[in-house]
Design an enzyme around this catalytic site. Structure first.
Site, PDB file in Angstrom:
ATOM      1  CG  HIS A   1      38.685  41.488  39.295  1.00 44.89           C
ATOM      2  ND1 HIS A   1      38.919  41.060  38.003  1.00 44.89           N
ATOM      3  CD2 HIS A   1      39.416  40.663  40.093  1.00 44.89           C
ATOM      4  CE1 HIS A   1      39.756  40.045  38.025  1.00 44.89           C
ATOM      5  NE2 HIS A   1      40.062  39.774  39.285  1.00 44.89           N
TER       6      HIS A   1
ATOM      7  CG  ASP B   1      37.608  43.575  36.130  1.00 44.83           C
ATOM      8  OD1 ASP B   1      38.623  43.884  36.789  1.00 44.83           O
ATOM      9  OD2 ASP B   1      37.436  42.440  35.642  1.00 44.83           O
TER      10      ASP B   1
ATOM     11  CB  SER C   1      40.787  36.537  38.264  1.00 47.18           C
ATOM     12  OG  SER C   1      41.736  37.531  38.544  1.00 47.18           O
TER      13      SER C   1
END
Length: 407
Positions: free
Chosen positions: A377, A347, A193
């Site tokens: 995610h 995601d 991320s």
């Protein structure tokens, strides 16, 4: 005197129950759970808990008790950490920066591979404790020396604190590899991320540094590599998919970059970016760079709204390369190390991986791409959570282990 306390004790369960009911309603009213996701009921339950805790944190923040980020970090850092008999784990400080070092106990006939890990969490969540299990597994299974770097977070710290802390700690480690038994020719940087964004930014910043060992490979797990084009196909298709909605992403970006939330719509509509900047970077940001098969569902072609100079002045640092490493010059991209990119179909950041993959490949950088049709995610954090386990979580971790072993 006992009556007020009795009323309070009776009211508290009703308050917490009411907040939970609110979170459940919010989930079912606003959240999409795609059909390709496995264990949808489990995902819905976890997302309800996630929304519940966020809502509680926001209430506590409004009451002046504590900030929402600190409340969430307190909760996830309360989980007990298991000791691994095969590793020596040491908490250190490089200056003021907290780091955690994972070293295999077994003797090695040669220096080991080194992994530098930057954790995710949008500078809101995440910590050394939260990611301990993942980094422990990576160090053990790859027989590597792994350094996980902590960094300053919101609400007390904003950009460029994240980049500075990770860069300074990385340089400190790279200058002392022999001390930790690490082979200077086998250093991998890895992150998920926003940690993946740090991987991209730091490998770019270290290009040409003759005073440091060259990074051998970079591993980017569903990275955020640009923060000003939020209408890509995946941003539209997955805007309400757990655990990173588009609204929450914009909130995290604004909090980290110290942009007032009143400019949220300008960021979403692209009106904070000058037309000449759009033209300059269109070749790298265009949805035309996304393969057609990823645009089949729920995507509407988009163009930015009228330029808003006031919004631009407020949000101009979104266009800095350390915050949007996708827009680095070709000369820098061409010198990057080989890369392992993980993307998840469900995601919002899927297309960031696809666009960065193309940029790297166009400049001759070797890329290994791992895409999960059932991924979402944040899924990597559930790989060792037993009852909360998702198959895609272990797939990602094992793919990274397999790749790292080849370095």
């Amino acid at each position: 005197m006992a009556l007020p306390w009795l009323v309070l004790l009776l009211a508290l369960p009703i308050f917490f129950l009411g907040v939970f009911v609110w979170a459940v309603f919010e989930h079912f009213l606003t959240t999409d759970v795609p059909a390709t996701l496995q264990h949808p009921a489990k995902l819905r339950f976890l997302h309800c808990i996630f929304l519940y805790l966020i809502t509680l944190g926001n209430i506590f923040e409004k009451l002046g008790i504590c900030s929402m980020p600190k409340f969430i970090r307190f909760l996830h850092d309360s989980v007990r950490i298991k000791k691994d008999p095969e590793l020596v784990v040491t908490d250190l400080r490089f200056g003021t920066i907290p780091v955690r070092l994972f070293q295999p106990k077994a003797a090695s006939s040669r220096p080991r591979r080194g992994i530098i890990f930057y954790h995710g969490g949008g500078t809101v969540f995440g910590s050394l404790d939260c990611y301990h299990g993942l980094c422990n597994y990576l160090a053990r299974e790859t027989d590597s020396v792994l350094l996980m770097i902590g960094y300053r977070k919101v609400p007390d710290h904003h950009s460029p604190a994240l980049f500075q802390d990770c860069m300074n700690a990385s340089i400190h480690f790279l200058k002392a590899l022999e001390t930790y038994g690490v082979d200077p020719s086998r250093v991998v940087v890895c992150g998920d991320s926003i940690g993946g964004a740090v991987v991209a930014a730091i490998t770019q910043a270290l290009v040409g540094r003759s005073d440091l060992p060259r990074i051998r490979a970079q591993v980017l797990i569903y990275p955020l590599v640009q923060v000003f084009c939020l209408q890509l196909p995946s941003y539209q298709q997955n805007q309400n998919v757990p655990f990173l909605s588009r609204k929450f992403l914009v909130t995290c970006v604004c909090n980290y970059l110290a942009i007032d939330l009143s400019w949220r719509d300008a960021i979403l509509n692209g009106t904070c970016v000058p037309p000449d900047v759009w033209r300059k970077y269109e070749k790298w940001l265009s949805p035309d760079n996304i393969p057609k098969k990823f645009k089949n569902r729920g995507y509407q072609p988009w163009s930015p709204g009228p330029f808003n100079e006031a919004a631009y002045l407020e949000a101009t640092h979104m266009l800095e390369v350390e915050n949007s490493p996708l827009i680095a010059d070709d000369e820098v991209i061409a010198q990057l190390p080989e890369s392992f990119l993980v993307s998840c179909e469900n995601d919002i950041l899927r297309d960031d991986s696809l666009l960065y993959k193309k940029r790297l490949e166009d400049q001759g950088v070797r890329v290994t791409w791992y895409h999960l049709e059932d991924g979402f995610h944040g899924s990597i954090l559930f790989f060792d959570k037993k009852a909360l386990f998702f198959p895609c979580s272990l797939k990602i971790v094992n793919a990274i282990v397999s790749y790292a072993k080849g370095i």
